[in-house]
Design a protein around this motif. Structure first.
Motif, PDB file in Angstrom:
ATOM      1  N   HIS A 142      -1.195  -2.401   5.778  1.00 57.75           N
ATOM      2  CA  HIS A 142      -2.244  -3.019   4.962  1.00 57.75           C
ATOM      3  C   HIS A 142      -2.919  -4.211   5.631  1.00 57.75           C
ATOM      4  N   SER A 143      -2.530  -4.533   6.855  1.00 59.72           N
ATOM      5  CA  SER A 143      -3.076  -5.690   7.582  1.00 59.72           C
ATOM      6  C   SER A 143      -2.910  -6.985   6.792  1.00 59.72           C
ATOM      7  N   MET A 144      -1.764  -7.104   6.126  1.00 62.21           N
ATOM      8  CA  MET A 144      -1.458  -8.296   5.349  1.00 62.21           C
ATOM      9  C   MET A 144      -0.282  -8.993   6.038  1.00 62.21           C
ATOM     10  N   SER A 145      -0.423 -10.270   6.313  1.00 64.76           N
ATOM     11  CA  SER A 145       0.633 -10.999   7.024  1.00 64.76           C
ATOM     12  C   SER A 145       1.928 -11.028   6.212  1.00 64.76           C
ATOM     13  N   GLU A 146       3.018 -11.273   6.907  1.00 63.74           N
ATOM     14  CA  GLU A 146       4.323 -11.333   6.251  1.00 63.74           C
ATOM     15  C   GLU A 146       4.342 -12.402   5.168  1.00 63.74           C
ATOM     16  N   SER A 147       3.794 -13.570   5.463  1.00 61.06           N
ATOM     17  CA  SER A 147       3.816 -14.656   4.472  1.00 61.06           C
ATOM     18  C   SER A 147       2.977 -14.302   3.251  1.00 61.06           C
ATOM     19  N   THR A 148       1.850 -13.624   3.464  1.00 57.66           N
ATOM     20  CA  THR A 148       1.021 -13.205   2.333  1.00 57.66           C
ATOM     21  C   THR A 148       1.742 -12.138   1.516  1.00 57.66           C
ATOM     22  N   CYS A 149       2.421 -11.221   2.175  1.00 57.82           N
ATOM     23  CA  CYS A 149       3.198 -10.198   1.465  1.00 57.82           C
ATOM     24  C   CYS A 149       4.258 -10.834   0.580  1.00 57.82           C
ATOM     25  N   LEU A 150       4.998 -11.779   1.151  1.00 52.27           N
ATOM     26  CA  LEU A 150       6.054 -12.442   0.384  1.00 52.27           C
ATOM     27  C   LEU A 150       5.476 -13.254  -0.765  1.00 52.27           C
ATOM     28  N   HIS A 151       4.387 -13.949  -0.513  1.00 48.99           N
ATOM     29  CA  HIS A 151       3.744 -14.728  -1.577  1.00 48.99           C
ATOM     30  C   HIS A 151       3.246 -13.798  -2.689  1.00 48.99           C
ATOM     31  N   PRO A 208      -7.298  -7.039  -5.703  1.00 51.28           N
ATOM     32  CA  PRO A 208      -6.164  -7.025  -6.620  1.00 51.28           C
ATOM     33  C   PRO A 208      -5.331  -5.751  -6.467  1.00 51.28           C
ATOM     34  N   HIS A 209      -6.000  -4.617  -6.241  1.00 51.37           N
ATOM     35  CA  HIS A 209      -5.284  -3.352  -6.052  1.00 51.37           C
ATOM     36  C   HIS A 209      -4.366  -3.421  -4.821  1.00 51.37           C
ATOM     37  N   GLN A 210      -4.878  -3.998  -3.730  1.00 52.73           N
ATOM     38  CA  GLN A 210      -4.071  -4.116  -2.514  1.00 52.73           C
ATOM     39  C   GLN A 210      -2.849  -5.003  -2.748  1.00 52.73           C
ATOM     40  N   LYS A 211      -3.058  -6.133  -3.402  1.00 53.10           N
ATOM     41  CA  LYS A 211      -1.963  -7.067  -3.624  1.00 53.10           C
ATOM     42  C   LYS A 211      -0.863  -6.432  -4.475  1.00 53.10           C
ATOM     43  N   VAL A 212      -1.245  -5.809  -5.573  1.00 54.65           N
ATOM     44  CA  VAL A 212      -0.248  -5.199  -6.458  1.00 54.65           C
ATOM     45  C   VAL A 212       0.436  -4.034  -5.758  1.00 54.65           C
ATOM     46  N   THR A 213      -0.323  -3.235  -5.027  1.00 60.29           N
ATOM     47  CA  THR A 213       0.258  -2.095  -4.317  1.00 60.29           C
ATOM     48  C   THR A 213       1.291  -2.549  -3.291  1.00 60.29           C
ATOM     49  N   VAL A 214       0.968  -3.562  -2.519  1.00 64.49           N
ATOM     50  CA  VAL A 214       1.901  -4.059  -1.510  1.00 64.49           C
ATOM     51  C   VAL A 214       3.182  -4.553  -2.173  1.00 64.49           C
ATOM     52  N   ALA A 215       3.054  -5.348  -3.223  1.00 64.94           N
ATOM     53  CA  ALA A 215       4.244  -5.889  -3.891  1.00 64.94           C
ATOM     54  C   ALA A 215       5.087  -4.775  -4.508  1.00 64.94           C
ATOM     55  N   ARG A 227       5.250  -1.635  -3.545  1.00 62.47           N
ATOM     56  CA  ARG A 227       5.887  -0.871  -2.454  1.00 62.47           C
ATOM     57  C   ARG A 227       7.088  -1.612  -1.897  1.00 62.47           C
ATOM     58  N   MET A 228       6.968  -2.911  -1.766  1.00 60.43           N
ATOM     59  CA  MET A 228       8.094  -3.689  -1.269  1.00 60.43           C
ATOM     60  C   MET A 228       9.272  -3.593  -2.231  1.00 60.43           C
ATOM     61  N   MET A 229       8.993  -3.654  -3.530  1.00 54.45           N
ATOM     62  CA  MET A 229      10.072  -3.550  -4.517  1.00 54.45           C
ATOM     63  C   MET A 229      10.647  -2.141  -4.596  1.00 54.45           C
ATOM     64  N   ALA A 230       9.777  -1.155  -4.630  1.00 56.10           N
ATOM     65  CA  ALA A 230      10.225   0.227  -4.850  1.00 56.10           C
ATOM     66  C   ALA A 230      10.982   0.792  -3.660  1.00 56.10           C
ATOM     67  N   TYR A 231      10.518   0.506  -2.467  1.00 58.90           N
ATOM     68  CA  TYR A 231      11.093   1.125  -1.284  1.00 58.90           C
ATOM     69  C   TYR A 231      11.871   0.156  -0.410  1.00 58.90           C
ATOM     70  N   GLY A 232      11.920  -1.113  -0.798  1.00 63.11           N
ATOM     71  CA  GLY A 232      12.579  -2.099   0.041  1.00 63.11           C
ATOM     72  C   GLY A 232      11.876  -2.262   1.370  1.00 63.11           C
ATOM     73  N   SER A 233      10.560  -2.052   1.352  1.00 58.68           N
ATOM     74  CA  SER A 233       9.791  -2.121   2.597  1.00 58.68           C
ATOM     75  C   SER A 233       9.804  -3.532   3.167  1.00 58.68           C
ATOM     76  N   PRO A 234      10.058  -3.651   4.448  1.00 53.64           N
ATOM     77  CA  PRO A 234      10.011  -4.972   5.065  1.00 53.64           C
ATOM     78  C   PRO A 234       8.564  -5.452   5.172  1.00 53.64           C
ATOM     79  N   THR A 235       8.401  -6.764   5.214  1.00 51.80           N
ATOM     80  CA  THR A 235       7.046  -7.317   5.249  1.00 51.80           C
ATOM     81  C   THR A 235       6.280  -6.910   6.498  1.00 51.80           C
TER      82      THR A 235
END
Length: 111
Positions: free
Chosen positions: A58-67, A34-41, A43-51
Motif C-alpha cells: 500500500h506504500s504506507m510507511s511502518e509508522s503510519t501503519c502502526l498509527h 479512509p478506505h486505504q487506512k481501514v483496509t490496512v489496519a 489486514r494487519m489485525m486479520a492476518y497478522g501482517s507485518p507493517t
C-alpha cells in the motif's frame, strides 16, 4: 468481510474520528484515503501482517501503519463498546444458544 459491513465500519469511524477522513497536505496532494487506512489496519489485525508488508503493498510507511492500527482500534472501542462490550443479557444468550443449536452445537454454554 462483506462489503456492507466494511462500509458501515468505515462510515462509523469517519463520523467519530477525523483521522479517517480524506485530507490534503499543504501542496494540495491527497493523503491516504479512509478506505486505504481501514483496509490496512484490518489486514494487519486479520492476518497478522507485518507493517513492512503493508509498505510494499500500500506504500504506507511502518509508522503510519502502526498509527492507523491504533487509531482504528481506539475508535472501534469508542464506537461499539456500549453495544458489544458488555455482559450478555438473557436475550443475548438466548439468541446465541439458538444460533448454536441451528449450527449443531447444542450446549455451548453448559446447558
Amino acid at each position: 468481510m462483506r462489503c456492507h459491513v466494511f462500509e458501515r465500519l468505515l462510515r462509523d469511524v469517519q463520523q467519530v474520528n477525523p483521522y479517517f477522513r480524506q485530507k490534503q497536505d499543504k501542496a494540495g496532494r491527497h493523503g491516504f484515503s479512509p478506505h486505504q487506512k481501514v483496509t490496512v489496519a484490518l489486514r494487519m489485525m486479520a492476518y497478522g501482517s507485518p507493517t513492512n508488508s503493508m509498505d510494499e503493498i500500500h506504500s504506507m510507511s511502518e509508522s503510519t501503519c502502526l498509527h492507523t492500527l491504533v487509531q482504528l482500534c481506539d475508535t472501534i472501542v469508542q464506537v461499539y463498546k456500549n453495544k458489544y462490550l458488555h455482559e450478555p443479557s438473557q436475550e443475548d444468550l438466548n439468541q446465541l444458544l439458538h444460533k448454536a443449536e441451528n449450527c449443531g452445537f447444542p450446549s455451548i454454554y453448559g446447558h
